[in-house]
Design a protein around this motif. Sequence first.
Motif, PDB file in Angstrom:
ATOM      1  N   CYS A  50     -32.223  -2.759  18.091  1.00 23.54           N
ATOM      2  CA  CYS A  50     -31.867  -3.438  19.343  1.00 23.54           C
ATOM      3  C   CYS A  50     -31.105  -4.737  19.073  1.00 23.54           C
ATOM      4  CB  CYS A  50     -33.132  -3.734  20.150  1.00 23.54           C
ATOM      5  SG  CYS A  50     -33.985  -2.262  20.755  1.00 23.54           S
ATOM      6  N   ILE A  51     -31.552  -5.502  18.081  1.00 21.44           N
ATOM      7  CA  ILE A  51     -30.863  -6.742  17.727  1.00 21.44           C
ATOM      8  C   ILE A  51     -29.431  -6.443  17.281  1.00 21.44           C
ATOM      9  CG2 ILE A  51     -30.799  -8.638  16.061  1.00 21.44           C
ATOM     10  CD1 ILE A  51     -33.849  -8.647  16.115  1.00 21.44           C
ATOM     11  N   ASN A  52     -29.272  -5.396  16.492  1.00 22.00           N
ATOM     12  CA  ASN A  52     -27.945  -5.009  16.024  1.00 22.00           C
ATOM     13  C   ASN A  52     -27.040  -4.634  17.189  1.00 22.00           C
ATOM     14  OD1 ASN A  52     -25.833  -4.244  14.327  1.00 22.00           O
ATOM     15  ND2 ASN A  52     -26.650  -2.190  14.016  1.00 22.00           N
ATOM     16  N   ILE A  53     -27.537  -3.820  18.105  1.00 11.07           N
ATOM     17  CA  ILE A  53     -26.736  -3.349  19.237  1.00 11.07           C
ATOM     18  C   ILE A  53     -26.352  -4.503  20.157  1.00 11.07           C
ATOM     19  CG2 ILE A  53     -26.798  -1.962  21.345  1.00 11.07           C
ATOM     20  CD1 ILE A  53     -28.455   0.092  19.786  1.00 11.07           C
ATOM     21  N   TYR A  54     -27.331  -5.333  20.540  1.00 12.30           N
ATOM     22  CA  TYR A  54     -27.048  -6.415  21.476  1.00 12.30           C
ATOM     23  C   TYR A  54     -26.166  -7.497  20.857  1.00 12.30           C
ATOM     24  CZ  TYR A  54     -30.116  -4.710  25.155  1.00 12.30           C
ATOM     25  OH  TYR A  54     -30.661  -3.968  26.175  1.00 12.30           O
ATOM     26  N   SER A  55     -26.295  -7.725  19.555  1.00 10.94           N
ATOM     27  CA  SER A  55     -25.430  -8.702  18.890  1.00 10.94           C
ATOM     28  C   SER A  55     -23.982  -8.233  18.911  1.00 10.94           C
ATOM     29  CB  SER A  55     -25.889  -8.925  17.449  1.00 10.94           C
ATOM     30  OG  SER A  55     -27.193  -9.435  17.398  1.00 10.94           O
ATOM     31  N   LEU A  56     -23.769  -6.951  18.615  1.00 17.00           N
ATOM     32  CA  LEU A  56     -22.413  -6.405  18.621  1.00 17.00           C
ATOM     33  C   LEU A  56     -21.836  -6.367  20.031  1.00 17.00           C
ATOM     34  CD1 LEU A  56     -22.926  -3.463  16.090  1.00 17.00           C
ATOM     35  CD2 LEU A  56     -21.568  -5.528  15.717  1.00 17.00           C
ATOM     36  N   VAL A  57     -22.660  -6.013  21.017  1.00 13.55           N
ATOM     37  CA  VAL A  57     -22.200  -6.011  22.409  1.00 13.55           C
ATOM     38  C   VAL A  57     -21.793  -7.422  22.829  1.00 13.55           C
ATOM     39  CG1 VAL A  57     -22.937  -5.730  24.805  1.00 13.55           C
ATOM     40  CG2 VAL A  57     -23.483  -3.971  23.128  1.00 13.55           C
ATOM     41  N   LEU A  58     -22.609  -8.417  22.456  1.00 14.39           N
ATOM     42  CA  LEU A  58     -22.316  -9.806  22.820  1.00 14.39           C
ATOM     43  C   LEU A  58     -20.988 -10.268  22.228  1.00 14.39           C
ATOM     44  CD1 LEU A  58     -23.237 -12.467  24.112  1.00 14.39           C
ATOM     45  CD2 LEU A  58     -24.479 -12.965  22.002  1.00 14.39           C
ATOM     46  N   ALA A  59     -20.773  -9.987  20.962  1.00 17.37           N
ATOM     47  CA  ALA A  59     -19.525 -10.408  20.311  1.00 17.37           C
ATOM     48  C   ALA A  59     -18.326  -9.648  20.876  1.00 17.37           C
ATOM     49  CB  ALA A  59     -19.628 -10.192  18.802  1.00 17.37           C
ATOM     50  N   TYR A  60     -18.479  -8.337  21.052  1.00 14.15           N
ATOM     51  CA  TYR A  60     -17.373  -7.503  21.519  1.00 14.15           C
ATOM     52  C   TYR A  60     -16.979  -7.849  22.955  1.00 14.15           C
ATOM     53  CZ  TYR A  60     -14.757  -3.224  22.623  1.00 14.15           C
ATOM     54  OH  TYR A  60     -13.790  -2.339  23.010  1.00 14.15           O
ATOM     55  N   ILE A  61     -17.976  -7.990  23.816  1.00 14.77           N
ATOM     56  CA  ILE A  61     -17.674  -8.258  25.223  1.00 14.77           C
ATOM     57  C   ILE A  61     -17.146  -9.678  25.391  1.00 14.77           C
ATOM     58  CG2 ILE A  61     -19.847  -9.239  26.100  1.00 14.77           C
ATOM     59  CD1 ILE A  61     -17.850  -6.325  27.661  1.00 14.77           C
ATOM     60  N   GLY A  62     -17.525 -10.585  24.484  1.00 15.01           N
ATOM     61  CA  GLY A  62     -16.960 -11.927  24.518  1.00 15.01           C
ATOM     62  C   GLY A  62     -15.459 -11.913  24.246  1.00 15.01           C
ATOM     63  N   ILE A  63     -15.032 -11.070  23.305  1.00 14.84           N
ATOM     64  CA  ILE A  63     -13.594 -10.950  23.013  1.00 14.84           C
ATOM     65  C   ILE A  63     -12.860 -10.319  24.192  1.00 14.84           C
ATOM     66  CG2 ILE A  63     -11.907  -9.811  21.523  1.00 14.84           C
ATOM     67  CD1 ILE A  63     -13.848 -10.105  19.224  1.00 14.84           C
ATOM     68  N   ILE A  64     -13.464  -9.298  24.808  1.00 12.41           N
ATOM     69  CA  ILE A  64     -12.839  -8.670  25.981  1.00 12.41           C
ATOM     70  C   ILE A  64     -12.686  -9.682  27.112  1.00 12.41           C
ATOM     71  CG2 ILE A  64     -13.088  -6.853  27.716  1.00 12.41           C
ATOM     72  CD1 ILE A  64     -12.414  -5.846  24.926  1.00 12.41           C
ATOM     73  N   ALA A  65     -13.696 -10.540  27.305  1.00 15.29           N
ATOM     74  CA  ALA A  65     -13.609 -11.581  28.341  1.00 15.29           C
ATOM     75  C   ALA A  65     -12.478 -12.551  28.032  1.00 15.29           C
ATOM     76  CB  ALA A  65     -14.939 -12.321  28.449  1.00 15.29           C
ATOM     77  N   THR A  95     -12.831  -3.630  15.331  1.00 19.41           N
ATOM     78  CA  THR A  95     -13.818  -3.657  14.256  1.00 19.41           C
ATOM     79  C   THR A  95     -15.233  -3.677  14.816  1.00 19.41           C
ATOM     80  OG1 THR A  95     -12.273  -4.843  12.814  1.00 19.41           O
ATOM     81  CG2 THR A  95     -14.604  -4.913  12.221  1.00 19.41           C
ATOM     82  N   LEU A  96     -15.473  -4.514  15.831  1.00 24.26           N
ATOM     83  CA  LEU A  96     -16.795  -4.588  16.453  1.00 24.26           C
ATOM     84  C   LEU A  96     -17.111  -3.305  17.223  1.00 24.26           C
ATOM     85  CD1 LEU A  96     -16.673  -8.270  17.741  1.00 24.26           C
ATOM     86  CD2 LEU A  96     -18.042  -7.384  15.841  1.00 24.26           C
ATOM     87  N   ALA A  97     -16.092  -2.716  17.852  1.00 23.27           N
ATOM     88  CA  ALA A  97     -16.312  -1.448  18.559  1.00 23.27           C
ATOM     89  C   ALA A  97     -16.725  -0.352  17.586  1.00 23.27           C
ATOM     90  CB  ALA A  97     -15.042  -1.047  19.316  1.00 23.27           C
ATOM     91  N   CYS A  98     -16.089  -0.320  16.427  1.00 17.77           N
ATOM     92  CA  CYS A  98     -16.441   0.655  15.392  1.00 17.77           C
ATOM     93  C   CYS A  98     -17.873   0.431  14.904  1.00 17.77           C
ATOM     94  CB  CYS A  98     -15.457   0.554  14.233  1.00 17.77           C
ATOM     95  SG  CYS A  98     -15.703   1.763  12.913  1.00 17.77           S
ATOM     96  N   SER A  99     -18.242  -0.825  14.667  1.00 13.08           N
ATOM     97  CA  SER A  99     -19.598  -1.149  14.205  1.00 13.08           C
ATOM     98  C   SER A  99     -20.640  -0.779  15.261  1.00 13.08           C
ATOM     99  CB  SER A  99     -19.704  -2.635  13.872  1.00 13.08           C
ATOM    100  OG  SER A  99     -18.807  -3.000  12.848  1.00 13.08           O
ATOM    101  N   LEU A 100     -20.278  -0.930  16.534  1.00 18.44           N
ATOM    102  CA  LEU A 100     -21.207  -0.609  17.617  1.00 18.44           C
ATOM    103  C   LEU A 100     -21.555   0.880  17.631  1.00 18.44           C
ATOM    104  CD1 LEU A 100     -22.784  -1.594  20.072  1.00 18.44           C
ATOM    105  CD2 LEU A 100     -20.734  -1.277  21.448  1.00 18.44           C
ATOM    106  N   PHE A 101     -20.548   1.723  17.419  1.00 11.09           N
ATOM    107  CA  PHE A 101     -20.827   3.159  17.383  1.00 11.09           C
ATOM    108  C   PHE A 101     -21.652   3.526  16.154  1.00 11.09           C
ATOM    109  CE2 PHE A 101     -17.690   3.685  20.699  1.00 11.09           C
ATOM    110  CZ  PHE A 101     -18.153   4.806  21.362  1.00 11.09           C
ATOM    111  N   TRP A 102     -21.401   2.855  15.042  1.00 14.76           N
ATOM    112  CA  TRP A 102     -22.204   3.131  13.853  1.00 14.76           C
ATOM    113  C   TRP A 102     -23.636   2.639  14.017  1.00 14.76           C
ATOM    114  CZ3 TRP A 102     -21.116   6.566  10.340  1.00 14.76           C
ATOM    115  CH2 TRP A 102     -19.787   6.919  10.104  1.00 14.76           C
ATOM    116  N   ALA A 103     -23.867   1.702  14.922  1.00 17.33           N
ATOM    117  CA  ALA A 103     -25.235   1.263  15.201  1.00 17.33           C
ATOM    118  C   ALA A 103     -26.056   2.401  15.800  1.00 17.33           C
ATOM    119  CB  ALA A 103     -25.218   0.061  16.155  1.00 17.33           C
ATOM    120  N   PHE A 104     -25.408   3.249  16.594  1.00 18.47           N
ATOM    121  CA  PHE A 104     -26.110   4.417  17.133  1.00 18.47           C
ATOM    122  C   PHE A 104     -26.341   5.464  16.046  1.00 18.47           C
ATOM    123  CE2 PHE A 104     -24.259   2.543  20.953  1.00 18.47           C
ATOM    124  CZ  PHE A 104     -25.371   2.534  21.772  1.00 18.47           C
TER     125      PHE A 104
END
Length: 308
Positions: A50-65, A95-104
């Motif tokens: 969960c920490i891995n997923i939410y950390s990547l979501v936070l960083a990725y969505i911050g860049i999209i914003a 890069t973060l999007a790729c890492s997010l899928f590998w988290a699953f």
Amino acid sequence: MNQVAFILCFMTFIICSFTCLFSCIILICVIHHLYHNRLQQEDRITFIHCINIYSLVLAYIGIIASFNIQTVLGNLYEYDFNTSWCVVLGYLAPTLACSLFWAFVNQAFFRLCRVVYPTVRRLQSYQLYIILPFIELIFSCILMSLILFLHSIIYLPTDYYCFVPFTNVYSMFWLVLNNYGSPVGVLLFIYIRITIFLRRQTNTPTLIVKQRQHPDLLVIRRILITVGFVISLGIPAMIFLVMFFITNEQYPLTFPFLCFFISISMLGLCLLTIIFTPQLKKTVVKIVQQNRVTFLNDSFIASIPTRQ
């Protein structure tokens, strides 16, 4: 600025801001719970996921914003964001999007080890799933470095941020292959392996085997639903890509639409992760109830009149 584009960017920014705030709150709750409570190894590994997923979501969505902010400011005030950081952000996003899928894939691999290889303790160790996210992040950086070395990331003058344009077919294909194709292929392989193993186990159904497999099956179904949700919301990108291949023209609102769908998918991912992770859901509900009780007690004490 086009009114439709402005509305899309504005809505995307609102969703991204809410998702960032939501992810930060969940991360704080999970880290606090993990640090101050003695948990079983399986629960600790679940919280690490969960920490891995939410950390990547936070960083990725911050860049999209930040992309949407640049688009709005660029169109309204003609600001130029073509700096050295522009290329860095354009590189970090895939890069973060790729890492997010590998988290699953990490989650699926953990269930594979629990179901198929329960006697191999090293594959279920807590330390392994702490190290894996860093290895996958480095792996994603190496994969995405190709578009960096080929100078595929350029400044998009109509969107006011840097990314790989649709006109660069080979680099775009590389992004799709590594951000979606490879992780999804590994996920399918893992779940097919688990399915084959479980079907073989049904030949000798015992109560102990069924009791051990039941929670794993529930978790596997939940992970599949979550991954299916994220992949389905990535379909708009594939539609725009196919349209470009057919017409050889890029739709003017391609990137605003893609950012809007990405923001929705990340918000949905955050919510689904809580709903389909019993340990996380229980922790969040417990913290909310404790804060509510504390707030009510403080309000009650404050309402008691003091004698003069």
